[in-house]
Design a protein around this motif. Sequence first.
Motif, mmCIF file in Angstrom:
data_model
loop_
_atom_site.group_PDB
_atom_site.id
_atom_site.type_symbol
_atom_site.label_atom_id
_atom_site.label_comp_id
_atom_site.label_asym_id
_atom_site.label_seq_id
_atom_site.Cartn_x
_atom_site.Cartn_y
_atom_site.Cartn_z
ATOM 1 N N GLU A 84 0.844 -1.181 0.000
ATOM 2 C CA GLU A 84 0.000 0.000 0.000
ATOM 3 C C GLU A 84 0.883 1.236 0.000
ATOM 4 O O GLU A 84 1.911 1.265 0.674
ATOM 5 N N VAL A 85 0.487 2.239 -0.749
ATOM 6 C CA VAL A 85 1.248 3.479 -0.835
ATOM 7 C C VAL A 85 0.516 4.536 -0.016
ATOM 8 O O VAL A 85 -0.657 4.795 -0.239
ATOM 9 N N ASN A 86 1.231 5.136 0.921
ATOM 10 C CA ASN A 86 0.642 6.132 1.812
ATOM 11 C C ASN A 86 1.196 7.513 1.472
ATOM 12 O O ASN A 86 2.326 7.843 1.825
ATOM 13 N N GLY A 87 0.389 8.317 0.805
ATOM 14 C CA GLY A 87 0.811 9.655 0.407
ATOM 15 C C GLY A 87 0.504 10.740 1.421
ATOM 16 O O GLY A 87 0.877 11.899 1.224
ATOM 17 N N ALA A 125 0.884 22.131 -6.679
ATOM 18 C CA ALA A 125 0.303 21.456 -7.844
ATOM 19 C C ALA A 125 1.028 20.140 -8.125
ATOM 20 O O ALA A 125 0.396 19.135 -8.478
ATOM 21 N N THR A 126 2.338 20.120 -7.948
ATOM 22 C CA THR A 126 3.113 18.893 -8.165
ATOM 23 C C THR A 126 2.759 17.845 -7.116
ATOM 24 O O THR A 126 2.661 16.658 -7.434
ATOM 25 N N VAL A 127 2.544 18.254 -5.887
ATOM 26 C CA VAL A 127 2.130 17.318 -4.835
ATOM 27 C C VAL A 127 0.782 16.699 -5.201
ATOM 28 O O VAL A 127 0.608 15.470 -5.127
ATOM 29 N N ARG A 128 -0.169 17.522 -5.607
ATOM 30 C CA ARG A 128 -1.494 17.005 -5.987
ATOM 31 C C ARG A 128 -1.392 16.058 -7.177
ATOM 32 O O ARG A 128 -2.022 14.998 -7.202
ATOM 33 N N LYS A 129 -0.581 16.429 -8.165
ATOM 34 C CA LYS A 129 -0.405 15.579 -9.346
ATOM 35 C C LYS A 129 0.241 14.248 -8.952
ATOM 36 O O LYS A 129 -0.140 13.186 -9.468
ATOM 37 N N THR A 130 1.196 14.285 -8.056
ATOM 38 C CA THR A 130 1.857 13.061 -7.593
ATOM 39 C C THR A 130 0.844 12.109 -6.980
ATOM 40 O O THR A 130 0.819 10.915 -7.311
ATOM 41 N N ILE A 131 0.003 12.621 -6.106
ATOM 42 C CA ILE A 131 -1.002 11.786 -5.442
ATOM 43 C C ILE A 131 -1.988 11.232 -6.460
ATOM 44 O O ILE A 131 -2.339 10.044 -6.417
ATOM 45 N N MET A 132 -2.390 12.035 -7.408
ATOM 46 C CA MET A 132 -3.321 11.558 -8.431
ATOM 47 C C MET A 132 -2.674 10.501 -9.321
ATOM 48 O O MET A 132 -3.314 9.531 -9.711
ATOM 49 N N ASP A 133 -1.400 10.674 -9.642
ATOM 50 C CA ASP A 133 -0.687 9.672 -10.435
ATOM 51 C C ASP A 133 -0.623 8.338 -9.691
ATOM 52 O O ASP A 133 -0.818 7.276 -10.283
ATOM 53 N N ILE A 134 -0.382 8.402 -8.393
ATOM 54 C CA ILE A 134 -0.326 7.175 -7.585
ATOM 55 C C ILE A 134 -1.695 6.513 -7.554
ATOM 56 O O ILE A 134 -1.816 5.296 -7.741
ATOM 57 N N GLN A 135 -2.729 7.289 -7.340
ATOM 58 C CA GLN A 135 -4.081 6.734 -7.292
ATOM 59 C C GLN A 135 -4.474 6.112 -8.630
ATOM 60 O O GLN A 135 -5.225 5.137 -8.666
ATOM 61 N N GLY A 136 -3.958 6.650 -9.718
ATOM 62 C CA GLY A 136 -4.263 6.127 -11.036
ATOM 63 C C GLY A 136 -3.288 5.054 -11.499
ATOM 64 O O GLY A 136 -3.349 4.610 -12.632
ATOM 65 N N SER A 137 -2.377 4.659 -10.627
ATOM 66 C CA SER A 137 -1.358 3.638 -10.928
ATOM 67 C C SER A 137 -0.381 4.083 -12.016
ATOM 68 O O SER A 137 0.172 3.262 -12.736
ATOM 69 N N TYR A 138 -0.147 5.392 -12.138
ATOM 70 C CA TYR A 138 0.842 5.927 -13.070
ATOM 71 C C TYR A 138 2.146 6.143 -12.299
ATOM 72 O O TYR A 138 2.554 7.269 -12.024
ATOM 73 N N TYR A 139 2.788 5.030 -11.954
ATOM 74 C CA TYR A 139 3.921 5.086 -11.046
ATOM 75 C C TYR A 139 5.137 5.773 -11.647
ATOM 76 O O TYR A 139 5.861 6.471 -10.944
#
Length: 108
Positions: free
Chosen positions: A32-35, A51-65
Motif C-alpha cells: 500500500e502506498v501512503n501519500g 500542484a506537483t504534490v497534488r499531481k503526484t497523489i493523483m498519479d499514484i491513485q491512477g497507478s501511473y507510477y
Amino acid sequence: MNRWILTICLLCATAVVGCKQQKPPPGAAFQEVNGAPLVQAFAAAQGDTQATVRKTIMDIQGSYYTDALGDLDKLASTPGLTDQQKKAVADLSDQVKKKAQEAAGAGQ
C-alpha cells in the motif's frame, strides 16, 4: 408454506457462501502506498510545488507510477526543502518504486 421457507433458506445460504471474501494466496504481498505524509509535509507549499504534490497523489491513485516518480524527483529538487519534506519525498519514492515493481510483476 414449508416449501417457501426452505427455498428462502437455501437462497440465503447460497448468498452467504457465494459472498465469502477471498484471501490472497500465500506469498502475495500487497504494497500500500501512503501519500498522507507528503501532503502534510507540503501543506504550506505554494503554487507549482502544491500542484506537483497534488499531481503526484493523483498519479499514484491512477497507478501511473512512472509519472509519480518523475513528480517526486521534481519535488526532491525543489530548493529550500525542510528535513520533513525531504523525508516524505524519499519515503514515498521508495513506496512507489516497490509498488511499480509489484505492478510490473503482475503484468500491468
